[in-house]
Design a protein around this motif. Structure first.
Motif, mmCIF file in Angstrom:
data_model
loop_
_atom_site.group_PDB
_atom_site.id
_atom_site.type_symbol
_atom_site.label_atom_id
_atom_site.label_comp_id
_atom_site.label_asym_id
_atom_site.label_seq_id
_atom_site.Cartn_x
_atom_site.Cartn_y
_atom_site.Cartn_z
ATOM 1 N N GLY A 1 0.834 -1.199 0.000
ATOM 2 C CA GLY A 1 0.000 0.000 0.000
ATOM 3 C C GLY A 1 0.870 1.250 0.000
ATOM 4 N N PRO A 2 0.234 2.423 0.011
ATOM 5 C CA PRO A 2 0.977 3.672 -0.171
ATOM 6 C C PRO A 2 1.781 4.121 1.048
ATOM 7 N N GLY A 3 1.486 3.601 2.213
ATOM 8 C CA GLY A 3 2.231 4.030 3.394
ATOM 9 C C GLY A 3 1.557 3.629 4.687
ATOM 10 N N SER B 1 6.031 -1.117 -2.533
ATOM 11 C CA SER B 1 5.035 -0.167 -2.049
ATOM 12 C C SER B 1 3.853 -0.202 -3.026
ATOM 13 N N GLY B 2 2.722 0.275 -2.584
ATOM 14 C CA GLY B 2 1.549 0.323 -3.453
ATOM 15 C C GLY B 2 1.135 -1.057 -3.889
ATOM 16 N N ASP B 3 0.955 -1.213 -5.190
ATOM 17 C CA ASP B 3 0.639 -2.521 -5.762
ATOM 18 C C ASP B 3 1.924 -3.109 -6.354
ATOM 19 N N GLY C 1 2.346 -5.032 -8.740
ATOM 20 C CA GLY C 1 2.307 -5.199 -10.192
ATOM 21 C C GLY C 1 2.415 -3.887 -10.936
ATOM 22 N N VAL C 2 2.448 -2.764 -10.222
ATOM 23 C CA VAL C 2 2.502 -1.448 -10.869
ATOM 24 C C VAL C 2 3.911 -0.875 -10.708
ATOM 25 N N PHE C 3 4.695 -0.885 -11.791
ATOM 26 C CA PHE C 3 6.070 -0.377 -11.785
ATOM 27 C C PHE C 3 6.837 -0.927 -10.572
ATOM 28 N N ALA C 4 6.778 -2.246 -10.388
ATOM 29 C CA ALA C 4 7.322 -2.799 -9.151
ATOM 30 C C ALA C 4 7.781 -4.249 -9.332
ATOM 31 N N MET C 5 7.922 -4.966 -8.230
ATOM 32 C CA MET C 5 8.646 -6.238 -8.210
ATOM 33 C C MET C 5 7.963 -7.427 -8.892
ATOM 34 N N LEU D 1 1.234 10.154 -13.419
ATOM 35 C CA LEU D 1 2.677 10.083 -13.671
ATOM 36 C C LEU D 1 3.409 9.563 -12.443
ATOM 37 N N TYR D 2 3.957 8.355 -12.559
ATOM 38 C CA TYR D 2 4.789 7.788 -11.495
ATOM 39 C C TYR D 2 6.243 8.204 -11.752
ATOM 40 N N ASN D 3 7.067 8.124 -10.714
ATOM 41 C CA ASN D 3 8.504 8.439 -10.825
ATOM 42 C C ASN D 3 8.733 9.755 -11.574
ATOM 43 N N PRO D 4 8.077 10.839 -11.157
ATOM 44 C CA PRO D 4 8.138 12.063 -11.963
ATOM 45 C C PRO D 4 9.520 12.722 -11.970
ATOM 46 N N PHE E 1 -0.264 17.558 -7.508
ATOM 47 C CA PHE E 1 0.955 16.949 -6.977
ATOM 48 C C PHE E 1 0.549 16.271 -5.673
ATOM 49 N N ALA E 2 0.679 14.966 -5.619
ATOM 50 C CA ALA E 2 0.304 14.234 -4.405
ATOM 51 C C ALA E 2 1.564 13.574 -3.860
ATOM 52 N N ARG E 3 2.050 14.112 -2.762
ATOM 53 C CA ARG E 3 3.329 13.651 -2.219
ATOM 54 C C ARG E 3 3.108 12.788 -0.971
#
Ligand code: SAH
Length: 253
Positions: A11-13, A80-82, A84-88, A163-166, A194-196
């Motif tokens: 998840g996100p955090g 982090s997050g999902d 399957g989305v830009f991840a392991m 936009l991921y990894n901006p 912008f969501a930080r």
């Protein structure tokens, strides 16, 4: 059947945004593998071996996890997050495809997570309510020309874009170049958010428009959302605003 491997989305955090299944499998795992800050989010317990690696070692980390599973341990690869989305998750399957044929017998369970775009969208309102796409702005794993081509095509097609990894220290100018390209295609009043560090202690949300969007408002922990022609901002009395994308194209025109 030989071996078992979990690929877990954290998840996100905030722990409350992690699925109960993720917590369940992390309690069963013998080993946790992942990028240092993600592994740090897994509670320590006796007997749990933590393998902390740099973010650039995805395939070797995947191979390591598969070898552990083959040896009878129960590793969990965390993202982090999902996952399957830009991840392991993709890295693990890439390693399986190219690796020891016996790895294909391993029981792999992918546990989904709340991806940054969903966590950010929920904070902002409903910006992903109509057609959208997710794009990683990183040119570490694909050429910059391809990033720009895809961004251009997505904006022309009317997608809301997550936009991921901006931006990062190693990639300081790409987000500015992306905004320049978007200004050639989209209206200046197109909403941008912008969501930080969504759901973390240092969360920060900023909503603006394309004319005023500044790359320095993003960092490595930010997701940048580009609205479409159907994305609206609702101003609230206290100065904050909601962002949402209309469900219907006709109604917006
Ligand atoms: N698998 C992750 C994405 C990993 S790529 C997921 O599904 O969310 C890393 C990028 O994700 C960061 O550069 C940032 O763009 C985004 N990100 C991850 N966590 C975030 C959070 N809590 N808030 C905002 N963006 C986040």
């Amino acid at each position: 059947m030989s071996g078992r491997l979990f690929i877990v989305g954290l998840g996100p955090g905030d722990a409350s945004l992690q699925t109960p299944r993720a917590a369940e499998v992390l309690a069963q795992a013998t080993d946790v593998l992942g990028y240092i800050p993600y592994v740090a989010r897994v509670p320590e317990r006796a007997g749990l071996v933590r393998h902390l690696t740099d973010n650039r070692e995805e395939i070797s980390r995947a191979r390591h996890a598969l070898a552990l599973a083959q040896a009878g341990r129960t590793p969990a690869v965390v993202s982090s997050g999902d996952p399957g989305v830009f991840a392991m998750a993709s890295a693990v399957f890439e390693a399986i495809e190219a690796g020891d044929p016996a790895w294909r017998e391993i029981e792999v369970e992918v546990i989904p997570g709340v991806s940054a775009m969903f966590a950010a969208a929920a904070r902002l309102g409903a910006p992903l309510g109509h057609d959208f796409c997710a794009l990683s702005l990183s040119d570490n794993l694909k050429p910059w020309e391809v990033v720009l081509e895809r961004l251009t095509a997505a904006a022309r097609a009317g997608f809301v874009i997550a936009l991921y990894n901006p931006i990062s220290k190693a990639r300081p100018w790409q987000l500015g170049a992306a905004f320049e390209r978007l200004r050639e295609i989209l209206a200046p009043e197109t909403p941008i958010a912008f969501a930080r560090a969504v759901s973390r202690a240092d969360e920060r949300l900023l909503t603006t428009d394309l004319a005023q969007a500044r790359p320095q408002d993003a960092d490595m922990s930010s997701l940048v959302l580009i609205g479409s022609a159907q994305t609206r901002r609702i101003e609230r009395p206290d100065g904050r605003s909601w962002l949402y994308t209309r469900r219907s194209l006709e109604a917006a025109s």
